[in-house]
Each structure stands twice: as C-alpha cells, then as structure tokens.
Design a protein around this motif. Sequence first.
Motif, mmCIF file in Angstrom:
data_model
loop_
_atom_site.group_PDB
_atom_site.id
_atom_site.type_symbol
_atom_site.label_atom_id
_atom_site.label_comp_id
_atom_site.label_asym_id
_atom_site.label_seq_id
_atom_site.Cartn_x
_atom_site.Cartn_y
_atom_site.Cartn_z
ATOM 1 N N ARG A 90 -9.690 3.932 5.538
ATOM 2 C CA ARG A 90 -8.337 3.185 5.301
ATOM 3 C C ARG A 90 -8.138 2.233 4.326
ATOM 4 N N LYS A 91 -9.284 1.687 4.195
ATOM 5 C CA LYS A 91 -9.350 0.422 3.237
ATOM 6 C C LYS A 91 -9.341 1.099 1.619
ATOM 7 N N ARG A 92 -10.103 2.149 1.601
ATOM 8 C CA ARG A 92 -10.138 2.788 0.415
ATOM 9 C C ARG A 92 -8.949 3.561 0.087
ATOM 10 N N ALA A 93 -8.216 4.089 0.933
ATOM 11 C CA ALA A 93 -6.961 4.845 0.612
ATOM 12 C C ALA A 93 -5.768 3.658 0.404
ATOM 13 N N ALA A 94 -6.049 2.362 0.939
ATOM 14 C CA ALA A 94 -4.862 1.569 0.455
ATOM 15 C C ALA A 94 -5.178 0.651 -0.543
ATOM 16 N N SER A 95 -6.387 1.066 -1.252
ATOM 17 C CA SER A 95 -6.895 0.210 -2.496
ATOM 18 C C SER A 95 -6.242 0.883 -3.716
ATOM 19 N N LYS A 96 -6.539 0.161 -4.802
ATOM 20 C CA LYS A 96 -5.991 0.405 -6.094
ATOM 21 C C LYS A 96 -7.223 0.881 -7.100
ATOM 22 N N ALA A 97 -8.453 1.024 -6.273
ATOM 23 C CA ALA A 97 -9.492 1.189 -7.202
ATOM 24 C C ALA A 97 -9.371 2.540 -7.893
ATOM 25 N N PRO A 98 -9.939 2.598 -9.143
ATOM 26 C CA PRO A 98 -9.805 3.996 -10.053
ATOM 27 C C PRO A 98 -10.914 4.941 -9.414
ATOM 28 N N GLY A 99 -10.509 6.078 -9.358
ATOM 29 C CA GLY A 99 -11.547 7.072 -8.691
ATOM 30 C C GLY A 99 -11.474 7.200 -7.486
ATOM 31 N N LYS A 100 -10.414 6.605 -6.593
ATOM 32 C CA LYS A 100 -10.475 6.492 -5.110
ATOM 33 C C LYS A 100 -10.077 7.682 -4.485
ATOM 34 N N ASP A 148 -1.933 8.276 -4.094
ATOM 35 C CA ASP A 148 -2.023 7.340 -2.780
ATOM 36 C C ASP A 148 -1.454 8.142 -1.749
ATOM 37 N N ALA A 149 -0.457 9.000 -1.723
ATOM 38 C CA ALA A 149 -0.026 9.678 -0.678
ATOM 39 C C ALA A 149 -0.864 10.580 -0.040
ATOM 40 N N LYS A 150 -1.764 11.354 -1.015
ATOM 41 C CA LYS A 150 -2.805 12.022 -0.530
ATOM 42 C C LYS A 150 -3.952 11.315 0.283
ATOM 43 N N CYS A 151 -4.271 10.328 -0.262
ATOM 44 C CA CYS A 151 -5.454 9.536 0.417
ATOM 45 C C CYS A 151 -5.040 8.835 1.729
ATOM 46 N N ALA A 152 -3.619 8.787 1.832
ATOM 47 C CA ALA A 152 -3.212 7.841 3.102
ATOM 48 C C ALA A 152 -2.976 9.070 3.889
ATOM 49 N N ASN A 153 -2.522 10.116 3.740
ATOM 50 C CA ASN A 153 -2.539 11.268 4.585
ATOM 51 C C ASN A 153 -3.856 11.749 5.120
ATOM 52 N N GLN A 154 -4.866 11.530 4.380
ATOM 53 C CA GLN A 154 -6.195 11.996 4.597
ATOM 54 C C GLN A 154 -7.007 11.006 5.507
ATOM 55 N N ALA A 155 -6.378 9.495 5.277
ATOM 56 C CA ALA A 155 -6.906 8.550 6.170
ATOM 57 C C ALA A 155 -6.243 8.729 7.754
ATOM 58 N N SER A 156 -4.977 8.918 7.470
ATOM 59 C CA SER A 156 -4.100 9.202 8.953
ATOM 60 C C SER A 156 -4.657 10.265 9.839
ATOM 61 N N LEU A 157 -5.041 11.587 9.261
ATOM 62 C CA LEU A 157 -5.581 12.491 9.825
ATOM 63 C C LEU A 157 -6.788 12.291 10.565
ATOM 64 N N ALA A 158 -7.600 11.877 9.627
ATOM 65 C CA ALA A 158 -8.937 11.486 10.126
ATOM 66 C C ALA A 158 -9.055 10.532 11.036
ATOM 67 N N ALA A 159 -8.288 9.503 11.115
ATOM 68 C CA ALA A 159 -8.043 8.735 12.733
ATOM 69 C C ALA A 159 -7.352 9.403 13.734
ATOM 70 N N GLU A 160 -6.470 10.609 13.408
ATOM 71 C CA GLU A 160 -6.135 11.225 14.623
ATOM 72 C C GLU A 160 -7.519 11.820 15.091
ATOM 73 N N MET A 161 -8.148 12.739 14.348
ATOM 74 C CA MET A 161 -9.122 13.375 14.801
ATOM 75 C C MET A 161 -10.297 12.877 15.407
ATOM 76 N N ALA A 162 -10.702 11.415 14.654
ATOM 77 C CA ALA A 162 -11.837 10.948 15.197
ATOM 78 C C ALA A 162 -11.612 9.551 15.067
ATOM 79 N N PRO A 163 -10.462 8.891 16.071
ATOM 80 C CA PRO A 163 -10.253 7.491 16.200
ATOM 81 C C PRO A 163 -11.306 6.374 16.102
ATOM 82 N N ASN A 164 -12.396 6.877 16.786
ATOM 83 C CA ASN A 164 -13.450 5.912 17.160
ATOM 84 C C ASN A 164 -14.797 5.995 16.210
ATOM 85 N N HIS A 165 -14.404 6.824 15.167
ATOM 86 C CA HIS A 165 -15.468 7.242 13.997
ATOM 87 C C HIS A 165 -15.674 5.735 13.367
#
Length: 306
Positions: free
Chosen positions: A134-144, A110-127
């Motif tokens: 962000r939604k995938r990082a916050a989900s509980k889905a298996p294999g996220k 969960d922490a790794k995915c949240a950090n990836q989403a945070s950095l991606a938003a910093e590098m390309a906020p309008n992507h």
Amino acid sequence: MSYHIVNIDSPRCSISCKHGQLTCTNKDGSRQQAPIEDIAAIVITSFSAQLHSHLLLEAAKHGVALVICERFQPISLLLPANRSTDTLLTKAALSLDKKKVDTLWRKTVDAKCANQASLAAEMAPNHPKIETLRKRAASKAPGKESTCARYYWGIYAESLHLENFKRGREEGGANDLLNFGYAVLLSLLLQKLFAYGLDPTLGISHEIRERSTPLAYDLMEPFRPCVDWRVARWLQEETGMGDYRVDGKFRRYVTDFTMERIGYLGIEMDFRNCLESVVRSFRQAVMTGQTRTYKPWTPPNSKWAG
C-alpha cells in the motif's frame, strides 16, 4: 461527433438502417433500434451478423465507424471518407510535450498500483506485506511499478498456493489463464480506441513494435487486476488447483468479467461502459492538452465485484 457506441453481439442477427434508425433484428424476430445520428461507432462481435448495404451508406453519411471483430479482436475498421483520418486528434496526440505524456503515464501507473494493492488486500487482508505494498502504491518513487508488481504477484501467488509462480508471458501454468484474460481485455480496449478515433500506435509509454498497439497496452494497465481477480476466482471456485487449461469453459468464464458492474467516479456501471468512459477521458485530455481530464479507473473501495 456523437459519443454513443453500439455493441452488437447477438448471434444470427440482421443489421440495417431504415428511416434514420439503426435496426438490429434477432433470429427470434425481436428488434432493437437507435437513431443513427446519435451513434459514433458500431462494434460488431456477433459471429454471424448480416449487414445490409444501406447500413454502410447511412453510416458513412453520418460519420459512423464500423468495427468488425472475430473472437472479440477487431479485424476490420470501416470508416467514412471524412473520418479515415482524424487530423485534429492525430495532430494533438503528436503535439503533446514530454511533460504531459509523462503525466498521463504517471496517472496510469498510479491507478494500476492502487488497484493491485486493493486486490491484494481483498485476497489476503492479513498478509504481512500488504501494508508495504500500500505504501509503495501511494508513493511517488521512480520505478514503483516494478516494485509494486513484485510484492503484488508474491501475495497473489501465496494466496492461491501457486508454487514457484513467476509472472511472465512464456512462463506457463496460471500465466496461460492470465494471458488469455489479458487478450480479451486488449481486444475490448482496441474496440473503444478505434470507435473514438484514437490511433492505438501512438502510445505514452510502451515501445512501438511491428504490428503492436502501444496505446492499448498503456491504457489497459489499471484494468489488469480485473482479469487477475477473475482468474483467482476460477482457481478457487470453479476448478481444482493445478488445472490451467484454457478450455471452452474457462474462456466463457473469464470473458464474463466484461459484464460485471464496477464503480467509476462515484457511478456504478458495467465494465465495458467504464472502459469506454476512461477512453473518452483520455481522448479529451489529448484534444485539450489538459491532463487533469484523464481519469484512469480505480475501484471506489477495496470491495471487488463478485
């Protein structure tokens, strides 16, 4: 046990222990001291430190571990006889039931995915795929983890204009820069694991292989984006795109990410102290069997250092 870890990286220093004080004397004559009884471990990364035999005796008497490194990689671990095995800690690690192990790994992912989403938003906020990540990082889905990685590396490559980029250990290109940074991160984490008596071969997810350290691979996951960010800035600011040489200048540059200030649990600290705090929280979770005490690192907001 004491919980202070002393890192010694001064070149050509002399390390001794006198009157109960760990003493480091630099080549210019300056001296730093700390009570040996307050120290859990001494990590020596200096390439030419002199160790006095009295230090080894006093460290052993006070239960202090000495971790000696080469190029940041721990290559020797000197332990007092009564700390050669931490019986209670090892027993606790082996006794963790599958549910608790799974919980520890889920918190790490969960922490790794949240950090990836945070950095991606910093590098390309309008992507256009930022919100999906962000939604995938916050989900509980298996294999996220794999799903987030696919979106994250796609955004990362596009923001840096890396053509035909594919993340992989043997893929070359920018991967060579990332892999070196990850090696530095792994070495630092191993230093902390050894210092706190955690056996790096007892992991929570990564498979055991010959000469592998699964627990270090596990706990480093949330910190990988710190390396990714450092490499991204190198490509954007320090060198021309397409130059992926791991030369001396790059090695010095990327290693400096360990000196940056980051936030952890509402407190700003340098990267090494943050790493140490996370390891300490994991150790406490193992010893008590209470997974809630494990606190993987996540940035307090999307503002990245530098």
